[in-house]
Design a protein around this motif. Structure first.
Motif, PDB file in Angstrom:
ATOM      1  N   SER A  73     -52.160 -36.390 -19.635  1.00 47.93           N
ATOM      2  CA  SER A  73     -51.713 -35.588 -18.501  1.00 47.93           C
ATOM      3  C   SER A  73     -52.596 -34.350 -18.355  1.00 47.93           C
ATOM      4  CB  SER A  73     -50.261 -35.158 -18.704  1.00 47.93           C
ATOM      5  OG  SER A  73     -49.874 -34.307 -17.663  1.00 47.93           O
ATOM      6  N   ASN A  74     -53.116 -34.133 -17.154  1.00 44.76           N
ATOM      7  CA  ASN A  74     -53.969 -32.973 -16.905  1.00 44.76           C
ATOM      8  C   ASN A  74     -53.214 -31.841 -16.234  1.00 44.76           C
ATOM      9  OD1 ASN A  74     -56.235 -34.215 -17.975  1.00 44.76           O
ATOM     10  ND2 ASN A  74     -56.749 -35.182 -16.028  1.00 44.76           N
ATOM     11  N   ILE A  75     -51.914 -31.981 -16.096  1.00 43.67           N
ATOM     12  CA  ILE A  75     -51.108 -30.975 -15.417  1.00 43.67           C
ATOM     13  C   ILE A  75     -50.720 -29.892 -16.409  1.00 43.67           C
ATOM     14  CG2 ILE A  75     -48.972 -30.527 -14.167  1.00 43.67           C
ATOM     15  CD1 ILE A  75     -49.097 -33.442 -13.226  1.00 43.67           C
ATOM     16  N   ASP A  76     -51.096 -28.662 -16.080  1.00 46.95           N
ATOM     17  CA  ASP A  76     -50.724 -27.513 -16.899  1.00 46.95           C
ATOM     18  C   ASP A  76     -49.240 -27.243 -16.679  1.00 46.95           C
ATOM     19  OD1 ASP A  76     -50.593 -25.135 -18.307  1.00 46.95           O
ATOM     20  OD2 ASP A  76     -51.583 -23.955 -16.746  1.00 46.95           O
ATOM     21  N   PRO A  77     -48.435 -27.205 -17.742  1.00 42.86           N
ATOM     22  CA  PRO A  77     -46.984 -26.992 -17.574  1.00 42.86           C
ATOM     23  C   PRO A  77     -46.657 -25.692 -16.832  1.00 42.86           C
ATOM     24  CG  PRO A  77     -47.504 -27.519 -19.855  1.00 42.86           C
ATOM     25  CD  PRO A  77     -48.801 -27.385 -19.127  1.00 42.86           C
ATOM     26  N   THR A  78     -47.426 -24.635 -17.085  1.00 47.82           N
ATOM     27  CA  THR A  78     -47.163 -23.364 -16.404  1.00 47.82           C
ATOM     28  C   THR A  78     -47.409 -23.512 -14.908  1.00 47.82           C
ATOM     29  OG1 THR A  78     -47.727 -22.091 -18.368  1.00 47.82           O
ATOM     30  CG2 THR A  78     -47.780 -20.916 -16.271  1.00 47.82           C
ATOM     31  N   GLU A  79     -48.492 -24.177 -14.535  1.00 45.95           N
ATOM     32  CA  GLU A  79     -48.797 -24.359 -13.119  1.00 45.95           C
ATOM     33  C   GLU A  79     -47.759 -25.240 -12.435  1.00 45.95           C
ATOM     34  OE1 GLU A  79     -51.003 -22.538 -11.448  1.00 45.95           O
ATOM     35  OE2 GLU A  79     -51.396 -21.591 -13.369  1.00 45.95           O
ATOM     36  N   ALA A  80     -47.279 -26.256 -13.141  1.00 50.23           N
ATOM     37  CA  ALA A  80     -46.224 -27.105 -12.582  1.00 50.23           C
ATOM     38  C   ALA A  80     -44.953 -26.289 -12.367  1.00 50.23           C
ATOM     39  CB  ALA A  80     -45.955 -28.290 -13.514  1.00 50.23           C
ATOM     40  N   GLN A  81     -44.654 -25.435 -13.325  1.00 50.21           N
ATOM     41  CA  GLN A  81     -43.482 -24.574 -13.220  1.00 50.21           C
ATOM     42  C   GLN A  81     -43.643 -23.587 -12.069  1.00 50.21           C
ATOM     43  OE1 GLN A  81     -42.880 -22.198 -16.669  1.00 50.21           O
ATOM     44  NE2 GLN A  81     -41.048 -21.240 -15.880  1.00 50.21           N
ATOM     45  N   VAL A  82     -44.844 -23.044 -11.906  1.00 48.00           N
ATOM     46  CA  VAL A  82     -45.116 -22.121 -10.803  1.00 48.00           C
ATOM     47  C   VAL A  82     -44.926 -22.841  -9.473  1.00 48.00           C
ATOM     48  CG1 VAL A  82     -46.943 -20.815  -9.625  1.00 48.00           C
ATOM     49  CG2 VAL A  82     -46.621 -20.565 -12.093  1.00 48.00           C
ATOM     50  N   ALA A  83     -45.482 -24.035  -9.354  1.00 44.76           N
ATOM     51  CA  ALA A  83     -45.348 -24.793  -8.109  1.00 44.76           C
ATOM     52  C   ALA A  83     -43.879 -25.035  -7.776  1.00 44.76           C
ATOM     53  CB  ALA A  83     -46.099 -26.120  -8.217  1.00 44.76           C
ATOM     54  N   GLN A  84     -43.094 -25.408  -8.767  1.00 42.34           N
ATOM     55  CA  GLN A  84     -41.661 -25.644  -8.546  1.00 42.34           C
ATOM     56  C   GLN A  84     -40.945 -24.348  -8.154  1.00 42.34           C
ATOM     57  OE1 GLN A  84     -40.045 -28.567  -8.398  1.00 42.34           O
ATOM     58  NE2 GLN A  84     -38.200 -27.450  -7.843  1.00 42.34           N
ATOM     59  N   SER A  85     -41.275 -23.261  -8.818  1.00 44.69           N
ATOM     60  CA  SER A  85     -40.635 -21.973  -8.527  1.00 44.69           C
ATOM     61  C   SER A  85     -41.002 -21.461  -7.143  1.00 44.69           C
ATOM     62  CB  SER A  85     -41.019 -20.944  -9.593  1.00 44.69           C
ATOM     63  OG  SER A  85     -40.522 -21.346 -10.845  1.00 44.69           O
ATOM     64  N   VAL A  86     -42.249 -21.665  -6.742  1.00 45.58           N
ATOM     65  CA  VAL A  86     -42.679 -21.266  -5.401  1.00 45.58           C
ATOM     66  C   VAL A  86     -41.909 -22.074  -4.357  1.00 45.58           C
ATOM     67  CG1 VAL A  86     -44.612 -21.329  -3.765  1.00 45.58           C
ATOM     68  CG2 VAL A  86     -44.941 -20.393  -6.067  1.00 45.58           C
ATOM     69  N   LYS A  87     -41.757 -23.353  -4.612  1.00 47.92           N
ATOM     70  CA  LYS A  87     -41.003 -24.216  -3.694  1.00 47.92           C
ATOM     71  C   LYS A  87     -39.563 -23.719  -3.569  1.00 47.92           C
ATOM     72  CE  LYS A  87     -41.235 -28.952  -3.527  1.00 47.92           C
ATOM     73  NZ  LYS A  87     -41.058 -30.296  -4.110  1.00 47.92           N
ATOM     74  N   GLU A  88     -38.940 -23.387  -4.698  1.00 46.23           N
ATOM     75  CA  GLU A  88     -37.569 -22.857  -4.691  1.00 46.23           C
ATOM     76  C   GLU A  88     -37.503 -21.545  -3.909  1.00 46.23           C
ATOM     77  OE1 GLU A  88     -34.676 -23.987  -6.181  1.00 46.23           O
ATOM     78  OE2 GLU A  88     -35.623 -25.808  -6.944  1.00 46.23           O
ATOM     79  N   ALA A  89     -38.476 -20.669  -4.128  1.00 47.21           N
ATOM     80  CA  ALA A  89     -38.492 -19.374  -3.432  1.00 47.21           C
ATOM     81  C   ALA A  89     -38.602 -19.574  -1.926  1.00 47.21           C
ATOM     82  CB  ALA A  89     -39.647 -18.515  -3.953  1.00 47.21           C
ATOM     83  N   GLN A  90     -39.438 -20.513  -1.518  1.00 50.90           N
ATOM     84  CA  GLN A  90     -39.576 -20.807  -0.086  1.00 50.90           C
ATOM     85  C   GLN A  90     -38.262 -21.318   0.491  1.00 50.90           C
ATOM     86  OE1 GLN A  90     -43.078 -23.408  -0.544  1.00 50.90           O
ATOM     87  NE2 GLN A  90     -43.968 -22.219   1.134  1.00 50.90           N
ATOM     88  N   LEU A  91     -37.610 -22.224  -0.227  1.00 51.75           N
ATOM     89  CA  LEU A  91     -36.339 -22.767   0.250  1.00 51.75           C
ATOM     90  C   LEU A  91     -35.278 -21.682   0.388  1.00 51.75           C
ATOM     91  CD1 LEU A  91     -36.144 -26.105  -1.780  1.00 51.75           C
ATOM     92  CD2 LEU A  91     -36.495 -25.854   0.688  1.00 51.75           C
ATOM     93  N   LEU A  92     -35.293 -20.724  -0.534  1.00 59.09           N
ATOM     94  CA  LEU A  92     -34.320 -19.634  -0.503  1.00 59.09           C
ATOM     95  C   LEU A  92     -34.750 -18.491   0.420  1.00 59.09           C
ATOM     96  CD1 LEU A  92     -33.444 -19.489  -4.305  1.00 59.09           C
ATOM     97  CD2 LEU A  92     -31.972 -20.310  -2.464  1.00 59.09           C
ATOM     98  N   GLY A  93     -36.004 -18.529   0.870  1.00 58.79           N
ATOM     99  CA  GLY A  93     -36.518 -17.460   1.716  1.00 58.79           C
ATOM    100  C   GLY A  93     -36.702 -16.152   0.955  1.00 58.79           C
ATOM    101  N   ASP A  94     -36.937 -16.245  -0.332  1.00 57.60           N
ATOM    102  CA  ASP A  94     -37.080 -15.062  -1.190  1.00 57.60           C
ATOM    103  C   ASP A  94     -38.495 -15.017  -1.745  1.00 57.60           C
ATOM    104  OD1 ASP A  94     -36.863 -12.946  -2.922  1.00 57.60           O
ATOM    105  OD2 ASP A  94     -35.230 -13.789  -4.106  1.00 57.60           O
ATOM    106  N   LEU A  95     -39.373 -14.277  -1.074  1.00 58.63           N
ATOM    107  CA  LEU A  95     -40.770 -14.203  -1.476  1.00 58.63           C
ATOM    108  C   LEU A  95     -41.101 -12.901  -2.206  1.00 58.63           C
ATOM    109  CD1 LEU A  95     -42.517 -15.760   1.670  1.00 58.63           C
ATOM    110  CD2 LEU A  95     -41.774 -16.887  -0.433  1.00 58.63           C
TER     111      LEU A  95
END
Length: 124
Positions: A30-52
């Motif tokens: 796996s070439n996916i950095d766990p921190t970057e995957a976590q960041v991507a998921q958190s950014v997605k959550e922030a967008q859904l909540l409208g909290d930037l």
């Protein structure tokens, strides 16, 4: 804090802990950095909540990891700030030091992505 920001903090804390606890479950190829995957998921959550809002440390001098000193005031004004627990100045064990480093790495990547989103939103 309001309910949305409380909910976001809880979700992000759960995501962070889940990522940390399941870190040994990924395959070696796996070439996916766990921190970057976590960041991507958190950014997605922030967008859904409208909290930037950006993450700031909770030490004596709050900083915005990933945001330059010159852009710090603009970032605070445009995006807003939320404080990440566990990022204060008091570190007494090696484990705490490592955990804080992981949080700062996460915050750095997250803040860079969110700040670009805030600037884009402002330009629109």
């Amino acid at each position: 804090m309001n309910r949305v920001s409380d909910h976001l903090l809880i979700v992000l804390a759960i995501l962070f802990m889940t990522t940390q606890l399941s870190g040994c479950n990924h395959t070696e190829d796996s070439n996916i950095d766990p921190t970057e995957a976590q960041v991507a998921q958190s950014v997605k959550e922030a967008q859904l909540l409208g909290d930037l809002r950006l993450y700031a440390t909770t030490g004596r001098r709050a900083t915005l990891p990933g945001i330059s000193q010159e852009e710090s005031e603009q970032a605070k004004t445009v995006c807003g700030v939320q404080y990440m627990t566990g990022t204060g100045d008091a570190i007494s064990t090696t484990e705490q030091r490592e955990k804080r480093k992981q949080l700062i790495d996460f915050m750095t990547s997250y803040n860079r992505v969110i700040f670009e989103m805030c600037k884009k939103k402002l330009a629109d």
